[in-house]
Structure formats: C-alpha cells, structure tokens
Design an enzyme around this catalytic site. Structure first.
Site, PDB file in Angstrom:
ATOM      1  N   THR A 183     -26.125  -9.048  10.739  1.00  0.00           N
ATOM      2  CA  THR A 183     -26.976  -8.732   9.589  1.00  0.00           C
ATOM      3  C   THR A 183     -26.125  -8.070   8.511  1.00  0.00           C
ATOM      4  O   THR A 183     -25.358  -7.151   8.788  1.00  0.00           O
ATOM      5  CB  THR A 183     -28.127  -7.807  10.022  1.00  0.00           C
ATOM      6  OG1 THR A 183     -28.860  -8.488  11.043  1.00  0.00           O
ATOM      7  CG2 THR A 183     -29.043  -7.481   8.855  1.00  0.00           C
ATOM      8  N   CYS A 225       4.988  12.057  11.382  1.00  0.00           N
ATOM      9  CA  CYS A 225       3.949  13.025  11.709  1.00  0.00           C
ATOM     10  C   CYS A 225       2.639  12.696  11.034  1.00  0.00           C
ATOM     11  O   CYS A 225       1.589  13.097  11.494  1.00  0.00           O
ATOM     12  CB  CYS A 225       4.390  14.418  11.295  1.00  0.00           C
ATOM     13  SG  CYS A 225       5.459  15.140  12.529  1.00  0.00           S
ATOM     14  N   ASN A 250       0.800  -1.218   0.000  1.00  0.00           N
ATOM     15  CA  ASN A 250       0.000   0.000   0.000  1.00  0.00           C
ATOM     16  C   ASN A 250       0.835   1.272   0.000  1.00  0.00           C
ATOM     17  O   ASN A 250       0.343   2.329  -0.361  1.00  0.00           O
ATOM     18  CB  ASN A 250      -0.960   0.008   1.190  1.00  0.00           C
ATOM     19  CG  ASN A 250      -0.295  -0.407   2.486  1.00  0.00           C
ATOM     20  OD1 ASN A 250       0.258  -1.506   2.584  1.00  0.00           O
ATOM     21  ND2 ASN A 250      -0.311   0.460   3.472  1.00  0.00           N
ATOM     22  N   GLN A 265      -4.929  -3.831  -2.008  1.00  0.00           N
ATOM     23  CA  GLN A 265      -4.495  -2.813  -2.977  1.00  0.00           C
ATOM     24  C   GLN A 265      -4.428  -3.363  -4.409  1.00  0.00           C
ATOM     25  O   GLN A 265      -4.238  -2.596  -5.350  1.00  0.00           O
ATOM     26  CB  GLN A 265      -3.113  -2.261  -2.589  1.00  0.00           C
ATOM     27  CG  GLN A 265      -3.110  -1.444  -1.312  1.00  0.00           C
ATOM     28  CD  GLN A 265      -3.783  -0.085  -1.444  1.00  0.00           C
ATOM     29  OE1 GLN A 265      -4.023   0.422  -2.551  1.00  0.00           O
ATOM     30  NE2 GLN A 265      -4.112   0.524  -0.318  1.00  0.00           N
ATOM     31  N   SER A 307     -11.148  -5.208  -0.155  1.00  0.00           N
ATOM     32  CA  SER A 307     -11.876  -4.143   0.535  1.00  0.00           C
ATOM     33  C   SER A 307     -12.535  -3.210  -0.479  1.00  0.00           C
ATOM     34  O   SER A 307     -11.881  -2.748  -1.422  1.00  0.00           O
ATOM     35  CB  SER A 307     -10.893  -3.363   1.414  1.00  0.00           C
ATOM     36  OG  SER A 307     -11.535  -2.252   1.993  1.00  0.00           O
ATOM     37  N   GLY A 308     -13.815  -2.922  -0.271  1.00  0.00           N
ATOM     38  CA  GLY A 308     -14.603  -2.173  -1.257  1.00  0.00           C
ATOM     39  C   GLY A 308     -14.115  -0.774  -1.591  1.00  0.00           C
ATOM     40  O   GLY A 308     -14.183  -0.348  -2.741  1.00  0.00           O
ATOM     41  N   HIS A 309     -13.599  -0.060  -0.574  1.00  0.00           N
ATOM     42  CA  HIS A 309     -13.324   1.359  -0.814  1.00  0.00           C
ATOM     43  C   HIS A 309     -12.033   1.631  -1.560  1.00  0.00           C
ATOM     44  O   HIS A 309     -11.688   2.782  -1.797  1.00  0.00           O
ATOM     45  CB  HIS A 309     -13.384   2.157   0.492  1.00  0.00           C
ATOM     46  CG  HIS A 309     -12.256   1.921   1.453  1.00  0.00           C
ATOM     47  ND1 HIS A 309     -11.307   2.875   1.728  1.00  0.00           N
ATOM     48  CD2 HIS A 309     -11.916   0.846   2.197  1.00  0.00           C
ATOM     49  CE1 HIS A 309     -10.449   2.410   2.616  1.00  0.00           C
ATOM     50  NE2 HIS A 309     -10.798   1.170   2.918  1.00  0.00           N
TER      51      HIS A 309
HETATM   52  C1  LIG Z   1      -2.796  -3.547   2.024  1.00  0.00           C
HETATM   53  C2  LIG Z   1      -3.959  -3.182   2.879  1.00  0.00           C
HETATM   54  N1  LIG Z   1      -4.488  -4.101   3.698  1.00  0.00           N
HETATM   55  C3  LIG Z   1      -5.550  -3.824   4.480  1.00  0.00           C
HETATM   56  C4  LIG Z   1      -6.138  -2.581   4.481  1.00  0.00           C
HETATM   57  C5  LIG Z   1      -7.304  -2.315   5.387  1.00  0.00           C
HETATM   58  O1  LIG Z   1      -8.510  -2.248   4.681  1.00  0.00           O
HETATM   59  P1  LIG Z   1      -9.769  -1.522   5.334  1.00  0.00           P
HETATM   60  O2  LIG Z   1      -9.519  -0.069   5.239  1.00  0.00           O
HETATM   61  O3  LIG Z   1     -10.933  -1.955   4.497  1.00  0.00           O
HETATM   62  O4  LIG Z   1      -9.883  -2.019   6.733  1.00  0.00           O
HETATM   63  C6  LIG Z   1      -5.618  -1.587   3.642  1.00  0.00           C
HETATM   64  C7  LIG Z   1      -6.222  -0.226   3.614  1.00  0.00           C
HETATM   65  O5  LIG Z   1      -5.651   0.753   4.027  1.00  0.00           O
HETATM   66  C8  LIG Z   1      -4.505  -1.894   2.820  1.00  0.00           C
HETATM   67  O6  LIG Z   1      -3.966  -0.968   2.025  1.00  0.00           O
END
Ligand SMILES: Cc1ncc(COP(=O)(O)O)c(C=O)c1O
Lengths: 385, 145
Positions: A236, A324, A150, A178, A198-200
């Site tokens: 749910t 920081c 990431n 990622q 992860s959706g976002h």
């Molecule tokens: C490599 C990696 N793993 C896990 C996560 C965590 O995902 P989530 O934000 O859906 O908890 C992230 C998101 O920052 C990620 O970049």
C-alpha cells in the site's frame, strides 16, 4: 540556534510540504486501491505526485515507480536488471565510490555468479567516461554510475556515460539521490535508463523514494505482493510521503538555479577561507565539478569524530569520513579511493549546505573551526611528525 | 553515538595532555589505519611510584577520554598497582562506553603496559605479569604522507 551543515545526510521537511502531507494522514487517509470517493482522492493525489516527479526529470508519469527509499530504488534497479538479463551476460560496471546501496548490492550479486568491474576514480574524485567504455565486454548488461557523490560532492560525467551506454545498447542506471533537486537532471537528454531518487535529500520526508525506468525496459517486480505501481512494486502506497516528496521536488526544481548559485557562493567562501586559514588542510574532490552544497576538507594530524564533537559543542552540526563516525574500523571508502592515506581520511570534515544556511553561518564556522583544529593538533602525537 | 557525561567531561577537558621530556617510560600504541594512536608518558620514582603521567592521542572522543582517565588513575600508584588497571576499570571509571568504542579502552591499557615495558627495560626493573606489548607501533609508522 545551531547551524545545520549536514544536508547531504538529510533535510528538514519544508512547511509547505508538510501542509500538503498532513491531510493525507488525517481525513484523507483512503487506500488508493479502493473504489469509493475517499480512495479516489488519495489515488488522485498519488497520480498528481507522479506527474510532478516525472516533470522534474523530464520523464513521463508511466516511467515513475514509487519506492520506500533511495536504497530500495538502487537495489531494485541493479538486482532486477541483473536477473532479467542474466541469459545475455553477467557483467556489471560500476565505480568504487558508489553509495553502499549500490556497492553492497553489487557484492551480493558477485556472490551469486555475477562479475563486477569497479571503475576507480582519479585523485579529483572523478570517473573517466573513457574508462567506463574500455570496461565494456560482450557480456556487460548494466552500467551503474552515480550522478553526484554523497561524500565529496563530485559530479560524474553521466551525460557521456549515458551516450556510451546507449551506443553499446547497455542499460544505464544512475544513483541520483544527491543530485536530484540540486542540479539539473534530464533523463532524455542524458540517456538515462534508470534513475534512483530519495525524498529526504531535497526537503521531503524520509522513507520514500522513486525509481525512474525508461519506457521499453521491462523491469521485474522486486517487492512481491499486491498490484500497486502497475504490479511492479507491491505494498500500500505511502501516499502522504509520496505527495510530500513530489511537492518538495517541484519546489526544489523551481528554485534550483537561484539556490545553486547562492549555495555555491557560500561553498566557495568556506573552501577559500578554511584553506587559507588552517595550515595543512586540503580540499577533497574536484573544485568545480562538485555539488553546489558540498565542502569536504581534510586536516592533517586530527581525527574526525573528535572534530565533530567539538563543533557540536559550539552548535555546529557536520559530518566526517572517519571510521569512528562510520561505525566500522575503516575510514570512508571514497576518501581512500581518491588516494588519501588512512590518517588523512580519518581527519576529514564534510559540510553540506542547504536552504537554511547563510553567510553568517560561515562567520561562525570561521570563528570556531581554526581553534578547534589547533586544539586537537596540540593533543595529537602525529603533529609535526 | 551516546557518550556518558564522564566521557564527555574527559573529552572536553582532558587531564594530563602533553609530554614528559625525561619520562621513565613511553608507550606508543594503535595505528593510523583504524584511527586511534595513543602515546603515554610515565615518570616513575626510584621507589617505583608513578609521579606523573601525560598523554598525546590521535583519535575519537572515547580514545581521548580513556587516555585522560587512564593517566589520572595511574598517578600516585605503585608500578604493581598500575598493573591492576585494565581496560575494564578505565571504562568503569568513565561510566561505560558505547559497544563500538570498547576497543578504544583496550588501547589505553595497552598504552600503559607499553610505557611500563619501556620503563622496565630502561631501568632494569622486572614487573610481575607484564608482557611485551604487541600493538606497539614504530615511529616510522607515524610519518604522514
Ligand atoms: C548517493 C546516495 N545513494 C543512496 C542513498 C540512500 O537513500 P535513502 O536514505 O533514501 O535510503 C543516499 C543517502 O544517504 C545517498 O547519498
């Protein structure tokens, strides 16, 4: 309009996705576990979403379990596997550059009697599959290596690691948060046993994720309660979120080749122009084995938060590995792992591209960045030391 | 990270950036590990008044803003009055700092004290209440690798 260069942090939910989600928060609010027509509509939407997510990674729908985040998927895969197989052994292999969702979970297990080997990455930010194989012991029960980092965007050799895990009959989990929706993933061809997404991170909503668990792996439940997700993940279902994530993923996969090529070209232009224009700058992470949307550059003598604040003033949103910005006193563990000294790790800039970025954004960046770096260098007691 | 308008003003338009070549005292504190390094220069007159103050800082927004504010606050003050400037008074002058940034204001106080210590040693002037700085770092620590 500000320029958003932080797509690895999160992405905006696409309008097409929102359109699919809204009815499920409104008139279509039924609980999928109920029996009447309203509930059946929700249940159907949920199962369609499961089909979509499965198709995106070449899995079967029965292998997909929806969760509340990528973090939950990582925790579940690592802890449940460790507990399940503890009679066979208590040794786990991972890397020293995993997301904290995996790293802190491994630390948690270490306090409970497990042993963890953290494979170090090389100065290019890459893990050697041979190192992973060498770390295997008779009591190794799990290998968990991320598909894409990431921070520095490096793509790990998960095909090779999957093949190694398979030949040693060890479960292989990959944090592909990622990678999914950005680079091709095929759980069958890559011999992946468990995968977190992860959706976002691909223009879906926040607070929803999934764990792929290969058929034949009996993973125990992690969140206890009702019988949702075939008794494996109680609670749910976040129906609108799940449907949004699935739709976003289907769209991302259908546009992947084109978007990856387009974003890689912008990425390469940023790397080339920044390195050529700003003296004493360096690219962090392998140049070619990296996500199409990731740029991570360190500038000597300056600190990342200051850099981000000045970029923000010019309407450019990015991120950094400085302490920081991480809320701790230490800079990014990933930048330290590739061998950067602390002061260079503090002076890093991460730019992660997305669908909304264009070449004109690079023009703006190149207009502002060099003078901002110079301004901070003029103020730094380290400059010229 | 929410900074006050004052912090942002001092970060965006820092006062007194630079060096004083014939400084009466120079203080260098912080370390590259935690990401904040401050170098403070004081020009002190024969009758013990701070005539000029300048700084160079490697650090976050709060570190730059506290350096800037601290140099503003010492100018025109007697050495004794400078001793009454603390991280708290610098922080108050900036309308506060986020909790995780309070250590940056400590660095500003330490930089001032380190500069005064250097001055007191060089000029043989005793300063009431001044202790030898602990977090002063040697020049060799500043080498970039
Ligand atoms: C490599 C990696 N793993 C896990 C996560 C965590 O995902 P989530 O934000 O859906 O908890 C992230 C998101 O920052 C990620 O970049």
């Amino acid at each position: 309009m500000p320029i958003y260069f932080d797509h690895a942090a999160t992405t905006a939910t696409r309008p097409e996705v929102l359109e699919k989600m809204l009815p499920l928060l409104g008139d279509g609010y039924g609980n999928p576990s109920s029996v009447y027509a309203l509930a059946r509509t929700a249940k159907k939407a949920l199962e369609q979403a499961r089909d979509q997510v499965a198709a995106a990674i070449n899995a079967t729908p029965q292998e997909i379990f929806f969760t509340g985040s990528g973090t939950e998927s990582d925790n579940w895969a690592v802890i449940a596997t460790a507990e399940q197989l503890s009679a066979r052994g208590k040794h786990i292999i991972t890397s020293n550059v995993e997301h904290h969702a995996v790293l802190h979970t491994c630390k948690y297990l270490e306090k409970r009697g497990y042993e963890v080997t953290y494979i170090p990455i090389n100065s290019d930010g890459l893990i050697s599959a041979a190192d992973v194989e060498k770390a295997i012991r008779p009591d190794t029960i799990l290998i968990s290596i991320m598909a894409a980092n990431n921070e520095i965007g490096t793509l790990q050799p998960i095909d090779e690691i999957g093949a190694i895990a398979k030949s040693h009959k060890i479960a292989f989990h990959t944090d592909a948060v990622q990678a999914v929706g950005h680079v091709p993933i095929d759980v069958k061809a890559q011999n992946i046993d468990m995968l977190s997404l992860s959706g976002h991170k691909f223009y879906g909503p926040k607070g929803v994720g999934a764990l792929f668990v290969r058929k034949g792996i009996a993973i125990k439940s992690f969140i206890h309660g009702g019988a949702q997700e075939r008794g494996r993940r109680a609670g749910t279902e976040n129906v609108a979120g799940i449907v949004g994530m699935a739709e976003a993923l289907a769209l991302a996969v259908s546009e992947m080749l084109e978007e990856a090529a387009r974003q890689s070209a912008i990425r390469d232009r940023i790397i080339d122009e920044v390195l050529a224009t700003v003296p004493k700058s360096r690219l962090n992470g392998s140049r070619d084995k990296r996500l199409p949307n990731n740029v991570n550059i360190s500038f000597d003598y300056i600190e990342g938060e200051s850099l981000l604040l000045l970029l923000d003033m010019k309407g450019i949103y990015a991120s950094s590995g400085s302490a920081c910005t991480s809320g701790s006193l230490d800079p990014s563990h990933v930048l330290l792992a590739i061998g950067l000294p602390h002061e260079k790790a503090h002076g890093s800039l991460r730019i992660t591209l997305g669908r909304d970025n264009a070449d004109s954004d690079v023009d703006t960046l190149m207009k502002e960045l060099p003078s901002i770096v110079q301004r901070l260098r003029d103020m730094s007691p380290l400059t010229g030391q | 990270m929410l900074y006050s308008d004052k912090v942002m003003d001092h970060f965006m338009n820092p006062r007194n950036v630079g060096e004083i070549s014939d400084a009466s005292g120079v203080g260098l504190v912080g370390n590259a590990k935690c990401g904040d390094i401050m170098k403070m220069f004081l020009k002190i007159s024969d009758n013990g008044v701070v005539e000029d103050a300048k700084f160079k800082t490697f650090g976050c927004g709060a570190a730059v803003a506290t350096s800037s504010m601290a140099t503003e606050m010492v100018k025109g003050k007697s050495v004794g009055d400078v001793m009454s400037i603390t991280n708290k008074t610098v922080m108050e002058a900036l309308d506060g700092l986020p909790a995780v940034k309070v250590h940056c204001s400590c660095l500003a106080e330490e930089a001032l004290h380190a500069a005064l210590w250097d001055y007191s040693k060089k000029s043989n002037v005793a300063i009431d209440g001044l202790k030898e700085p602990v977090s002063d770092i040697g020049e060799h620590d500043l080498t970039m690798v």
